[in-house]
Design a protein around this motif. Structure first.
Motif, PDB file in Angstrom:
ATOM      1  N   LYS A   1       0.827  -1.198   0.000  1.00 57.53           N
ATOM      2  CA  LYS A   1       0.000   0.000   0.000  1.00 57.53           C
ATOM      3  C   LYS A   1       0.863   1.250   0.000  1.00 57.53           C
ATOM      4  N   ARG A   2       0.304   2.310  -0.618  1.00 55.92           N
ATOM      5  CA  ARG A   2       1.013   3.590  -0.667  1.00 55.92           C
ATOM      6  C   ARG A   2       0.092   4.687  -0.160  1.00 55.92           C
ATOM      7  N   VAL A   3       0.677   5.645   0.574  1.00 58.16           N
ATOM      8  CA  VAL A   3      -0.070   6.817   1.013  1.00 58.16           C
ATOM      9  C   VAL A   3       0.745   8.061   0.675  1.00 58.16           C
ATOM     10  N   LEU A   4       0.068   9.058   0.151  1.00 61.79           N
ATOM     11  CA  LEU A   4       0.704  10.344  -0.152  1.00 61.79           C
ATOM     12  C   LEU A   4       0.246  11.346   0.899  1.00 61.79           C
ATOM     13  N   ILE A   5       1.217  11.940   1.612  1.00 63.28           N
ATOM     14  CA  ILE A   5       0.925  12.894   2.676  1.00 63.28           C
ATOM     15  C   ILE A   5       1.243  14.291   2.164  1.00 63.28           C
ATOM     16  N   LEU A   6       0.252  15.165   2.209  1.00 72.46           N
ATOM     17  CA  LEU A   6       0.392  16.531   1.703  1.00 72.46           C
ATOM     18  C   LEU A   6       0.633  17.492   2.861  1.00 72.46           C
ATOM     19  N   THR A   7       1.613  18.345   2.717  1.00 72.16           N
ATOM     20  CA  THR A   7       1.950  19.315   3.748  1.00 72.16           C
ATOM     21  C   THR A   7       2.216  20.660   3.089  1.00 72.16           C
ATOM     22  N   ALA A   8       2.665  21.627   3.885  1.00 74.58           N
ATOM     23  CA  ALA A   8       3.110  22.923   3.378  1.00 74.58           C
ATOM     24  C   ALA A   8       4.071  23.513   4.394  1.00 74.58           C
ATOM     25  N   GLY A   9       5.171  24.041   3.906  1.00 78.35           N
ATOM     26  CA  GLY A   9       6.210  24.565   4.791  1.00 78.35           C
ATOM     27  C   GLY A   9       5.876  25.936   5.332  1.00 78.35           C
ATOM     28  N   MET A  10       4.740  26.075   5.999  1.00 79.20           N
ATOM     29  CA  MET A  10       4.358  27.317   6.667  1.00 79.20           C
ATOM     30  C   MET A  10       4.701  27.168   8.139  1.00 79.20           C
ATOM     31  N   GLY A  11       5.930  27.490   8.507  1.00 81.94           N
ATOM     32  CA  GLY A  11       6.428  27.139   9.822  1.00 81.94           C
ATOM     33  C   GLY A  11       6.924  25.705   9.767  1.00 81.94           C
ATOM     34  N   ALA A  12       7.183  25.128  10.929  1.00 83.38           N
ATOM     35  CA  ALA A  12       7.720  23.766  10.946  1.00 83.38           C
ATOM     36  C   ALA A  12       6.685  22.722  11.356  1.00 83.38           C
ATOM     37  N   GLY A  13       5.553  23.147  11.910  1.00 83.92           N
ATOM     38  CA  GLY A  13       4.612  22.201  12.489  1.00 83.92           C
ATOM     39  C   GLY A  13       4.000  21.233  11.504  1.00 83.92           C
ATOM     40  N   HIS A  14       3.498  21.743  10.363  1.00 79.10           N
ATOM     41  CA  HIS A  14       2.860  20.868   9.388  1.00 79.10           C
ATOM     42  C   HIS A  14       3.857  19.844   8.845  1.00 79.10           C
TER      43      HIS A  14
ATOM     44  N   LEU B   1       6.415  30.725  -6.846  1.00 83.03           N
ATOM     45  CA  LEU B   1       5.406  31.555  -6.198  1.00 83.03           C
ATOM     46  C   LEU B   1       5.011  30.992  -4.838  1.00 83.03           C
ATOM     47  N   GLY B   2       5.111  29.680  -4.675  1.00 85.24           N
ATOM     48  CA  GLY B   2       4.840  29.084  -3.373  1.00 85.24           C
ATOM     49  C   GLY B   2       5.819  29.588  -2.326  1.00 85.24           C
ATOM     50  N   HIS B   3       7.088  29.708  -2.728  1.00 83.33           N
ATOM     51  CA  HIS B   3       8.103  30.262  -1.835  1.00 83.33           C
ATOM     52  C   HIS B   3       7.756  31.706  -1.484  1.00 83.33           C
ATOM     53  N   GLY B   4       7.256  32.449  -2.488  1.00 84.39           N
ATOM     54  CA  GLY B   4       6.856  33.828  -2.242  1.00 84.39           C
ATOM     55  C   GLY B   4       5.699  33.931  -1.263  1.00 84.39           C
ATOM     56  N   LEU B   5       4.726  33.028  -1.379  1.00 83.44           N
ATOM     57  CA  LEU B   5       3.601  33.016  -0.454  1.00 83.44           C
ATOM     58  C   LEU B   5       4.075  32.748   0.972  1.00 83.44           C
TER      59      LEU B   5
END
Length: 354
Positions: free
Chosen positions: A3-16, A47-51
């Motif tokens: 089985k495979r799972v894809l985990i989505l995050t975002a580097g807005m701080g370190a918590g996520h 642009l993600g880095h800019g956000l």
């Protein structure tokens, strides 16, 4: 690993990112192939880095502006409007889902939850989409009825999600690294690092990974009381670390050991650091939280009896003073520690995978 799972995050701080990484470790231990994707990396032209930089700049230098944006767009009982950013991320995420195709998608950031929910609702995501909510105060950007299931910080927030989306929602145990659960309420690492005397009461003052908020004022007030020695956790903000007049620490990988020797944590974001403190048996006091989700999260934690919210310098010191009563201290630790009796998130996800 079948089985495979894809985990989505975002580097807005370190918590996520930390939650995503720990969840991936746990899934791998259950013979599930786990990969982690930062959805901001899907945005073209950096642009993600800019956000990310824009958000950090607002919280650091113009908190009133972020508060206004948060109140206007995040806090409402109506479903969030479709946004070009979400549509762009969803389109690029759809391509990423083919290489290789996962058996489930788990979002640990609200924009990811919107993008995955959009794809699932349109039939372009054909596997279960789960959302692991990392905010105690669940704002509407987390909520998309296209997602199959929500894993929430506690049962109170789960009821809110169920009411507003109609999707299954349950509480889950906080996703923190195991060393925080193993930490003991003894040890001298923090005392050694801080150069403190044996009878000093050391209070950790957290500024998050980006080192934001009015933590210098907080530290000065605690030091002026003569009762507590503040140790400011400056994250990756070296400028803040240089400016703090007392003990200040930069980014640390030994937080569990430091927390084990602290008297209390004074926090301003209601994020992962609070959950790590709960795991260590370290009482948490919210004070001068950052705007938007930070303030709402601090209120939500206090209402649930997990922490205390101090509204003035005097109230902060008084709240710390009350922790000298061992019965009060144990009661608060026990209430927060009960969060870890809930079902682990990885167990829920594994059951969905079959």
């Amino acid at each position: 690993m079948g089985k495979r799972v894809l985990i989505l995050t975002a580097g807005m701080g370190a918590g996520h990112d930390a939650v995503a990484a720990e969840l991936a470790r746990r899934m791998t231990a259950q013979d599930v192939e786990a990969s982690v994707l930062d959805v901001l990396d899907l945005v073209p032209l950096r642009l993600g880095h800019g956000l990310r930089r824009m958000y950090a700049g607002m919280v650091r230098s113009a908190p009133w502006l972020y508060e206004g944006i948060y109140r206007s767009f995040f806090v409402s009982r109506r479903p969030p409007p479709a946004s070009p950013l979400t549509a762009l991320i969803a389109a690029r995420l759809e391509r990423r889902l083919r290489e290789p195709a996962p058996d489930a998608v788990v979002s640990t950031f609200h924009v990811a939850a919107q993008a995955a929910g959009r794809l699932r609702d349109a039939g372009r995501l054909t596997v279960p989409s789960l959302v692991l909510v990392t905010d105690f105060a669940v704002h509407r950007m987390w909520l998309h009825a296209g997602n199959d299931r929500y894993l929430c910080p506690d049962e109170r927030s789960a009821r809110t999600v169920l009411e507003r989306t109609g999707r299954p929602a349950t509480g889950h145990a906080p996703v923190v690294r195991p060393e925080f659960r193993w930490a003991r309420r003894a040890g001298d690492r923090l005392r050694t690092v801080a150069g403190a005397a044996p009878d000093d009461r050391l209070v950790l003052v957290s500024a998050g990974a980006w080192g934001v908020g009015r933590v210098m004022e907080t530290a000065r007030g605690l030091a002026a009381s003569g009762r507590y020695v503040p140790v400011v956790l400056c994250g990756r903000n070296e400028r803040l670390r240089r400016r703090v007049g007392g003990v200040a620490l930069g980014w640390r990988d030994d937080m569990a050991e430091l927390m084990a020797g602290a008297y209390a944590l004074v926090d301003n974001a209601a994020g992962l650091t609070c959950r790590e403190a709960f795991a260590c048996g370290l009482p948490v006091i919210s004070y001068r939280p950052i705007p938007g989700h930070g303030r709402d999260g601090a209120v939500a934690m206090a209402r649930a009896g997990l922490s205390r919210y101090a509204c003035s310098p005097g109230e902060l010191v008084e709240t710390l003073d009350r922790l000298k009563d061992e019965a009060v201290r144990k009661r608060r630790i026990r209430r927060a520690g009960a969060l870890f009796d809930a079902v682990p998130a990885e167990r829920v996800i594994r059951s969905v995978l079959g």
